[in-house]
Enzyme design. Structure first.
Site, PDB file in Angstrom:
ATOM      1  N   ASP A  25      21.891 -23.328   0.042  1.00  0.00           N
ATOM      2  CA  ASP A  25      21.834 -24.957   0.124  1.00  0.00           C
ATOM      3  C   ASP A  25      21.407 -25.471   1.664  1.00  0.00           C
ATOM      4  OD1 ASP A  25      22.071 -27.487  -0.774  1.00  0.00           O
ATOM      5  OD2 ASP A  25      24.385 -27.579  -0.487  1.00  0.00           O
ATOM      6  N   HIS A  42      12.151 -26.501   1.166  1.00  0.00           N
ATOM      7  CA  HIS A  42      12.312 -25.373   0.287  1.00  0.00           C
ATOM      8  C   HIS A  42      11.160 -24.172   0.882  1.00  0.00           C
ATOM      9  CE1 HIS A  42      14.756 -28.038  -2.171  1.00  0.00           C
ATOM     10  NE2 HIS A  42      13.762 -28.739  -2.248  1.00  0.00           N
ATOM     11  N   LEU A 136      18.538  -2.196  -4.620  1.00  0.00           N
ATOM     12  CA  LEU A 136      18.810  -3.598  -4.816  1.00  0.00           C
ATOM     13  C   LEU A 136      18.433  -4.188  -6.211  1.00  0.00           C
ATOM     14  CD1 LEU A 136      20.598  -5.889  -3.385  1.00  0.00           C
ATOM     15  CD2 LEU A 136      18.120  -6.805  -2.616  1.00  0.00           C
TER      16      LEU A 136
HETATM   17  C1  IPE Z   1      23.538 -25.934  -5.490  1.00  0.00           C
HETATM   18  O1  IPE Z   1      22.853 -26.729  -4.714  1.00  0.00           O
HETATM   19  C2  IPE Z   1      22.232 -25.263  -6.609  1.00  0.00           C
HETATM   20  C3  IPE Z   1      21.205 -24.597  -5.813  1.00  0.00           C
HETATM   21  C4  IPE Z   1      21.342 -24.058  -4.486  1.00  0.00           C
HETATM   22  C5  IPE Z   1      20.009 -24.089  -6.341  1.00  0.00           C
HETATM   23  P1  IPE Z   1      22.591 -28.442  -4.978  1.00  0.00           P
HETATM   24  O2  IPE Z   1      22.475 -28.807  -3.496  1.00  0.00           O
HETATM   25  O3  IPE Z   1      22.078 -28.842  -6.087  1.00  0.00           O
HETATM   26  O4  IPE Z   1      24.370 -28.668  -5.173  1.00  0.00           O
HETATM   27  P2  IPE Z   1      25.405 -30.146  -5.084  1.00  0.00           P
HETATM   28  O5  IPE Z   1      24.507 -31.258  -5.774  1.00  0.00           O
HETATM   29  O6  IPE Z   1      25.337 -30.519  -3.634  1.00  0.00           O
HETATM   30  O7  IPE Z   1      26.384 -29.859  -5.638  1.00  0.00           O
HETATM   31  C1  IPE Z   2      19.090 -26.219  -1.707  1.00  0.00           C
HETATM   32  O1  IPE Z   2      18.575 -27.173  -0.989  1.00  0.00           O
HETATM   33  C2  IPE Z   2      17.690 -25.735  -2.858  1.00  0.00           C
HETATM   34  C3  IPE Z   2      17.861 -26.269  -4.259  1.00  0.00           C
HETATM   35  C4  IPE Z   2      18.815 -26.883  -4.714  1.00  0.00           C
HETATM   36  C5  IPE Z   2      16.853 -26.144  -4.976  1.00  0.00           C
HETATM   37  P1  IPE Z   2      19.048 -28.501  -1.220  1.00  0.00           P
HETATM   38  O2  IPE Z   2      17.392 -29.118  -1.639  1.00  0.00           O
HETATM   39  O3  IPE Z   2      20.085 -28.960  -2.248  1.00  0.00           O
HETATM   40  O4  IPE Z   2      19.082 -29.223   0.416  1.00  0.00           O
HETATM   41  P2  IPE Z   2      20.083 -30.176   0.538  1.00  0.00           P
HETATM   42  O5  IPE Z   2      21.384 -29.787   0.015  1.00  0.00           O
HETATM   43  O6  IPE Z   2      19.289 -31.692   0.405  1.00  0.00           O
HETATM   44  O7  IPE Z   2      20.040 -30.443   2.289  1.00  0.00           O
HETATM   45 MG    MG Z   3      22.053 -29.298  -1.568  1.00  0.00          MG
END
Ligand code: IPE
Ligand code: IPE
Ligand code: MG
Length: 262
Positions: A25, A42, A136
């Site tokens: 995240d 990303h 792995l």
């Molecule tokens: C959780 O992250 C899912 C992934 C990293 C794929 P999100 O950024 O979507 O989670 P929330 O919405 O903050 O809980």
């Molecule tokens: C996690 O990073 C990746 C996915 C959920 C695909 P985010 O896109 O949720 O990044 P933040 O939380 O907005 O910083």
């Molecule tokens: Mg996120």
């Protein structure tokens, strides 16, 4: 042989976690800090995936499960979803051979029916190509939800063994072979980057006794040193699995079977 359940028997302690599960995240925030579009985060996140896979393979971790796209991430703006799917497709095209050369077994958990046919076939090809690898096991959780996993396991159990559901109460050992991660031990260590302290519908069933580690490091900045810090924290944890500290010191109790509840 099925992997033992942490609630039915007490797992052997391990210095290096056998299975690490990561919520990657913070990509969006990494990009925002740099006044870049979210997608740039990303893309950089994919680099952190490469670094983490390599570091885990070198450290002798058996299973690495990465949350790439949750069943709730479809709620994001359609253009971000489309770009994520495109990035996933390109990553499969470019990386699977490299995984294979390094003896890594690739797997995907999640509802793949929602993906376009090209993506689905790349996933299936990657899994087939690497199925015999013994290094792995890298699992990508995509269109994955912990609740989906449990419900799917229940319906598969019901279809395969209707009598198992008809009787009074089903056992864990009946359900667990139908979970999406049945090939892996339960995660020893869960890592969430990006500062949030929540499970976001990741491996709900499987994380019954997983050690939870949260870091403010944004996923694109996660590297071998950050992984090492998580390992160090993990080694300080006392994994009791319901027992007392005193019991842990007693000889012969380490892998004693769990006494049945009264
Ligand atoms: C959780 O992250 C899912 C992934 C990293 C794929 P999100 O950024 O979507 O989670 P929330 O919405 O903050 O809980
Ligand atoms: C996690 O990073 C990746 C996915 C959920 C695909 P985010 O896109 O949720 O990044 P933040 O939380 O907005 O910083
Ligand atoms: Mg996120």
């Amino acid at each position: 042989m099925p992997h033992p359940s942490s609630t039915l028997e007490i797992p052997e302690p391990q210095d290096v976690p056998r299975h690490i599960a990561i919520i990657m995240d913070g990509n969006g925030r990494w990009a925002r800090q740099r006044h870049l579009p979210r997608f740039a985060g990303h893309k950089r996140g994919l680099n952190a995936v490469r670094v983490t896979v390599k570091a885990c393979a070198e450290r002798g971790v058996g299973f690495l499960t990465l949350f790439a796209f949750s069943s709730e991430n479809w709620r994001r703006p359609p253009d971000e979803v489309a770009l994520l799917m495109q990035l996933f497709l390109e990553a499969l095209e470019n990386e699977v051979q490299k995984l294979h050369r390094n003896g890594i077994r690739f797997k995907l958990i999640g509802e793949r029916a929602a993906f376009d046919p090209r993506l689905r076939s790349l996933i299936a090809e990657g899994e087939a190509l690497t199925a015999g690898n013994t290094g792995l096991t890298l699992t990508i959780a995509a269109n994955y939800g912990g609740r989906w996993d449990i419900l799917k396991a229940l319906s598969r159990l019901a279809a395969a063994k209707p009598e198992a559901l008809a009787k009074d109460g089903i056992g864990e050992e009946e359900l667990s072979p139908y979970l999406s991660t049945s090939y892996a031990p339960e995660p020893d260590l869960f890592i969430r980057t990006g500062g949030e302290r929540r499970a976001s519908n990741f491996l709900l069933w499987q994380m019954a006794y997983t050690e939870l580690y949260f870091t403010d490091t944004l996923w694109p900045n996660f590297d071998a040193a950050a992984l090492e810090a998580a390992f160090a924290a993990y080694r300080t944890r006392e994994r009791r699995f319901g027992r007392t500290t005193e019991q842990l010191g007693e000889a012969g109790t380490a892998s004693a079977p769990v006494a049945p509840r009264a």
